[in-house]
Design an enzyme around this catalytic site. Structure first.
Site, short mmCIF file in Angstrom:
data_model
loop_
_atom_site.label_atom_id
_atom_site.label_comp_id
_atom_site.label_asym_id
_atom_site.label_seq_id
_atom_site.Cartn_x
_atom_site.Cartn_y
_atom_site.Cartn_z
N TYR A 130 0.82 -1.21 0.00
CA TYR A 130 0.00 0.00 0.00
C TYR A 130 0.86 1.27 0.00
CZ TYR A 130 -4.79 -1.70 1.06
OH TYR A 130 -6.04 -2.25 1.02
N ARG A 163 -6.15 4.52 4.38
CA ARG A 163 -5.01 3.69 4.76
C ARG A 163 -3.80 3.92 3.86
NH1 ARG A 163 -8.10 -1.83 4.17
NH2 ARG A 163 -9.09 -0.52 2.58
N ASP A 284 -9.16 -10.81 -4.88
CA ASP A 284 -8.70 -10.25 -3.60
C ASP A 284 -8.61 -11.36 -2.54
OD1 ASP A 284 -7.70 -8.19 -2.04
OD2 ASP A 284 -9.65 -7.41 -1.47
#
Length: 385
Positions: A130, A163, A284
């Protein structure tokens, strides 16, 4: 050993008159009817006259080491096993890190990818996670792509998400350009796989990238574009404006009739005029499905699976949203093109990897072959006592 598969039908993805697939050295040597080889050659014949052969599916977004962790170490998700991949007709996966690149690393993903390969699955990975700057294997994005064969791109970089590292336009441009050059040096496609969150900015960071730089649209793939209606509409406009591919997530917590299901998302994109070959689907799988309250506090989570990827795809075929040959592209041929694997995967043809899913009349996978080797869906990896 040479293997001869005799099946009822073949979709390559287009329907073929052939019913025999000859496999040698992990690749398809020939397709035809009543194929034969010289007497005395070692050959194993497998009869599946009631099944249909299609290219084994490709899942480009799998948390092979498990995702999660948003609620602390006790919420880390488990690893995936080869048998759970093959049971869905999937022959190829791309491993990805998510939120947690502290207790997990690209090295963990690489080790798992190599473990899956040892069990017969064709496995690759994205370097990074991320956050920006992304964690790497060698300390450099270009070196990761150039020197690590399993690394085929960067991902999943989070944008429009609370996030994320809130990367600025110049940071995104620098990352994508680094990956592009590293991939050129390695002879790879080198895509950048972008996680889309619920943020109001949506796809604007990627629109700005493609408008303000020379980066081609096939370098960036936004995923999770079916999180909300506005984002899906934006994804349709993004694809049409730039000729870009968008990736729909088969969210495991969305039943078939759910407004954000992959079935409904693909149907909507097609209705908006997005060509089928600019849409892909992924699972996912083994990632977390966290829930946050209005103030962004963690409120719980579920673990994603890969059953929705199969069931939503089956429904697209059964309800004639797309014919079989086009629907297969969503989870095989188009994905192979996106990843730069189209010269050997996503199609049943001579010279291609013998990655084959055998489906019954209900489109349910019964056997999965990867590089000509049948992966037993009942087998589980050995665990230490």
């Amino acid at each position: 050993m040479i293997t001869l598969l005799r099946v009822g039908r073949i979709h390559a993805p287009e329907p073929l008159a052939a019913t025999d697939i000859l496999i040698a050295d992990g690749r398809i040597a020939a397709l035809g009817r009543d194929l034969a080889i010289p007497a005395g050659w070692p050959m194993k014949v497998l009869e599946y006259g009631d099944l249909t052969a299609v290219p084994a599916f490709i899942d480009q977004h799998v948390h092979v080491t498990g995702g999660g962790g948003e609620g602390g170490c006790g919420t880390r998700c488990s690893e995936i096993e080869a048998a759970d991949i093959a049971a869905m007709g999937i022959g190829t996966v791309v491993g990805v890190l998510g939120t947690d690149s502290v207790s997990r690393s690209p090295a963990d993903v690489l080790a798992k990818v190599r473990g899956l390969r040892a069990e017969g699955i064709a496995a690759y990975m994205y370097t990074g996670a991320y956050r920006v700057p992304p964690p790497t294997l060698t300390g450099d994005l270009q070196r990761d792509l150039a020197w690590i064969p399993e690394v085929i791109g960067l991902g999943e970089i989070a944008i429009s998400d609370h996030r994320s590292s809130q990367p600025q336009a110049h940071e995104i441009a620098r990352l994508v350009s680094e990956v592009r050059v590293g991939a050129m040096l390695a002879g790879k496609r080198g895509i950048c796989h972008f996680h889309l969150g619920d943020g109001a900015r949506g796809l604007e960071p990627l629109r700005r990238l493609l408008r303000d730089t020379e980066i081609p649209a096939d370098q960036v793939i936004p995923t999770h574009v079916n999180r909300r209606h506005a984002l899906l509409e934006e994804a349709a406009a993004f694809s049409l404006e730039f000729g870009a591919t968008v990736d729909v997530t088969a969210f495991d917590d969305c039943p078939g009739e759910h407004e954000f299901s992959a079935f409904n998302a693909v149907s909507r994109l097609l209705a908006r005029g997005v060509p089928a070959d600019r849409i892909t689907m992924s699972s996912d799988c083994n990632g977390s499905l966290p829930v946050f309250d209005g103030e962004g506090h963690y409120a719980g989570m579920r673990i994603a699976g890969n059953t929705a990827l199969l069931s939503d795809w089956q429904r697209l075929v059964r309800e004639s949203v797309l014919p079989m040959e086009q629907a297969l592209g969503l989870i095989s041929g188009h994905v192979a093109r996106v990843l730069g694997l189209e010269a050997r995967k996503g199609r049943l043809a001579a010279g291609f990897d013998a990655d084959i899913a055998l489906l019954d009349d209900e489109l349910q996978p019964r056997h999965t072959f990867v590089a000509g080797r049948r992966i037993d869906p009942e087998r589980r990896a050995a665990r230490p006592a």
